[in-house]
Enzyme design. Structure first.
Site, PDB file in Angstrom:
ATOM      1  N   ARG A  37       0.831  -1.109   0.018  1.00 23.46           N
ATOM      2  CA  ARG A  37       0.003  -0.104  -0.048  1.00 23.46           C
ATOM      3  C   ARG A  37       0.985   1.332   0.041  1.00 23.46           C
ATOM      4  O   ARG A  37       0.473   2.199  -0.407  1.00 23.46           O
ATOM      5  CB  ARG A  37      -0.968   0.009   1.327  1.00 23.46           C
ATOM      6  CG  ARG A  37      -1.554   1.239   1.601  1.00 23.46           C
ATOM      7  CD  ARG A  37      -2.307   1.270   2.896  1.00 23.46           C
ATOM      8  NE  ARG A  37      -1.281   0.795   3.941  1.00 23.46           N
ATOM      9  CZ  ARG A  37      -0.617   1.880   4.637  1.00 23.46           C
ATOM     10  NH1 ARG A  37      -0.709   2.984   4.204  1.00 23.46           N
ATOM     11  NH2 ARG A  37       0.202   1.437   5.698  1.00 23.46           N
ATOM     12  N   TRP A  97       1.596   8.404  16.371  1.00 20.96           N
ATOM     13  CA  TRP A  97       0.454   8.726  15.015  1.00 20.96           C
ATOM     14  C   TRP A  97       0.478   9.807  14.358  1.00 20.96           C
ATOM     15  O   TRP A  97      -0.276  10.056  13.470  1.00 20.96           O
ATOM     16  CB  TRP A  97      -0.785   8.425  15.947  1.00 20.96           C
ATOM     17  CG  TRP A  97      -1.169   7.219  16.489  1.00 20.96           C
ATOM     18  CD1 TRP A  97      -1.002   6.382  17.600  1.00 20.96           C
ATOM     19  CD2 TRP A  97      -1.941   6.182  15.638  1.00 20.96           C
ATOM     20  NE1 TRP A  97      -1.358   4.988  17.598  1.00 20.96           N
ATOM     21  CE2 TRP A  97      -1.978   4.887  16.548  1.00 20.96           C
ATOM     22  CE3 TRP A  97      -2.460   6.357  14.296  1.00 20.96           C
ATOM     23  CZ2 TRP A  97      -2.697   3.832  15.818  1.00 20.96           C
ATOM     24  CZ3 TRP A  97      -3.223   4.831  14.162  1.00 20.96           C
ATOM     25  CH2 TRP A  97      -3.294   3.980  14.806  1.00 20.96           C
ATOM     26  N   TYR A 139      -8.255   2.090  17.085  1.00 26.46           N
ATOM     27  CA  TYR A 139      -8.203   1.254  18.295  1.00 26.46           C
ATOM     28  C   TYR A 139      -9.414   1.421  19.409  1.00 26.46           C
ATOM     29  O   TYR A 139     -10.105   0.920  19.750  1.00 26.46           O
ATOM     30  CB  TYR A 139      -6.611   1.065  18.875  1.00 26.46           C
ATOM     31  CG  TYR A 139      -5.799   0.345  17.567  1.00 26.46           C
ATOM     32  CD1 TYR A 139      -5.994  -1.062  17.433  1.00 26.46           C
ATOM     33  CD2 TYR A 139      -5.085   1.156  17.076  1.00 26.46           C
ATOM     34  CE1 TYR A 139      -5.157  -1.593  16.515  1.00 26.46           C
ATOM     35  CE2 TYR A 139      -4.402   0.766  15.938  1.00 26.46           C
ATOM     36  CZ  TYR A 139      -4.197  -0.673  15.863  1.00 26.46           C
ATOM     37  OH  TYR A 139      -3.503  -1.272  14.547  1.00 26.46           O
ATOM     38  N   CYS A 201      -3.972  -3.010  13.003  1.00 22.62           N
ATOM     39  CA  CYS A 201      -3.411  -3.879  12.759  1.00 22.62           C
ATOM     40  C   CYS A 201      -3.399  -5.141  13.733  1.00 22.62           C
ATOM     41  O   CYS A 201      -3.465  -6.298  13.455  1.00 22.62           O
ATOM     42  CB  CYS A 201      -1.751  -3.440  12.576  1.00 22.62           C
ATOM     43  SG  CYS A 201      -1.697  -2.593  11.192  1.00 22.62           S
ATOM     44  N   HIS A 262       5.806  -8.690   7.554  1.00 20.07           N
ATOM     45  CA  HIS A 262       6.826  -8.272   6.730  1.00 20.07           C
ATOM     46  C   HIS A 262       7.876  -7.284   7.089  1.00 20.07           C
ATOM     47  O   HIS A 262       7.830  -6.961   8.258  1.00 20.07           O
ATOM     48  CB  HIS A 262       5.877  -7.455   5.719  1.00 20.07           C
ATOM     49  CG  HIS A 262       5.093  -6.513   6.134  1.00 20.07           C
ATOM     50  ND1 HIS A 262       3.710  -6.586   6.499  1.00 20.07           N
ATOM     51  CD2 HIS A 262       5.236  -5.110   6.660  1.00 20.07           C
ATOM     52  CE1 HIS A 262       2.888  -5.670   6.750  1.00 20.07           C
ATOM     53  NE2 HIS A 262       3.926  -4.648   6.946  1.00 20.07           N
ATOM     54  N   ALA A 318       6.570   3.671   7.262  1.00 19.59           N
ATOM     55  CA  ALA A 318       6.115   3.897   5.732  1.00 19.59           C
ATOM     56  C   ALA A 318       4.504   4.221   6.425  1.00 19.59           C
ATOM     57  O   ALA A 318       3.891   3.355   6.851  1.00 19.59           O
ATOM     58  CB  ALA A 318       5.984   2.541   5.186  1.00 19.59           C
TER      59      ALA A 318
END
Length: 319
Positions: A37, A97, A139, A201, A262, A318
């Site tokens: 993404r 954040w 969250y 996530c 990843h 990222a």
């Protein structure tokens, strides 16, 4: 090329962190290279599991690099408030954040403001923070205020003033029905994903009680192993310890499971440096007091001892 660390002799107890390093090496050496993404690109594997003993104060803090556990704890306590604006985090110097609202601000205004100046403005200006600092229903909003819609006489639905507090319900179910298989906190609210700065996530926490011990299984749909996973492991262990204290249970085990696991291609230097190191030490977490509820903990309540990590390693996030 990643330097290989010599294997630990069979006679020596295996340090808990080797699981993490083995996973990192496996991804970097054998993972599929994919376009993601963010456009940065990753090497990834699908499906992974790590297990950590939480008894006697043990916590899965990485020792091959410094993990800023106080920063991660401040973030977790912020989740429990249900707040979705970065202002309280920025006021504590927590910038985990900030990049997402900053990217939106730059994109929509064209102003080339630095992250430091953006964060300072968020803290200083409540109106600016309200306009630019909210992340959407991420969250904490789902954990403590999952939206509920009430049917109306005309057949329509009206959003209730308060939603479901999953964390409060979890505490109650652990106390009253420890054998249940429904001790779950879920963040993946399909109806609100598009409104979130980043869909969750670490999306699902399930808890299990056996022989007076509380264990947690944390499922993570997407995992940045270099930057995100060290914080996620700490958060899962912290959540379990807090719940165990509140419910008169002993800490058991943290089981972490990842979906898309990843490493970003621009994290090569970090990966090489970290895989050149060997883990050592056994940090312990102590909680100074037992507050009235799980929502009343403060950063001062937590202390980590016997933590002497090797030097910090950094890499770009990222977005």
């Amino acid at each position: 090329m990643v330097t290989r660390v010599p294997p630990v002799p069979d006679s020596a107890p295996r340090h808990y962190e080797w699981q993490y390093l083995d996973l990192m090496r496996r991804i970097w050496e054998t993972g599929d290279q994919r376009v993601d993404r963010t456009g940065v690109g990753t090497r990834s594997v699908f499906g992974a599991e790590l297990r950590f003993d939480l008894s006697e104060g043990q916590v899965p803090l990485l020792t091959t690099k410094r993990v800023y556990w106080k920063t991660a704890t401040r973030e977790f306590l912020w989740f429990l408030t249900g707040n979705t604006n970065i202002r309280p985090l920025c006021a504590q110097g927590v910038e985990i954040w900030t990049d997402w609202p900053l990217a939106r601000f730059r994109r929509e205004t064209g102003e080339a403001i630095s992250r430091e100046d953006f964060s300072a403005r968020i803290v200083a200006d409540a109106d600016f923070a309200e306009q630019w600092g909210d992340l959407g229903p991420v969250y904490g909003k789902q954990w403590v205020d999952w939206p509920v819609f009430e049917p109306q006489p005309d057949g329509s639905f009206r959003k209730a003033e308060r939603g479901i507090n999953q964390v409060a319900q979890l505490v109650e179910s652990l106390r009253s029905n420890p054998g249940s298989r429904r001790h779950i906190v879920e963040g993946w609210n399909v109806a609100e994903l598009d409104a979130m700065a980043l869909p969750p996530c670490h999306k699902t926490y399930q808890f299990h009680v056996a022989d007076g011990r509380l264990s947690c299984l944390l499922y993570q749909r997407s995992c940045d192993v270099a930057l995100g996973l060290p914080f996620n492991l700490w958060g899962g262990a912290l959540f379990t310890r807090m719940l165990a204290q509140q419910c008169d249970l002993e800490p058991g085990e943290l089981v972490w499971m990842g979906g898309d696991v990843h490493l970003y291609l621009n994290h090569a230097d970090l990966v090489a440096a970290q895989l050149d190191r060997a883990p050592e030490g056994s940090p312990r977490l102590t909680i100074a007091r037992r507050p009235e509820s799980i929502f009343d903990y403060r950063i001062e309540d937590f202390a980590v001892t016997d933590y002497a990590p090797q030097g910090a390693l950094s890499a770009p996030v990222a977005v």
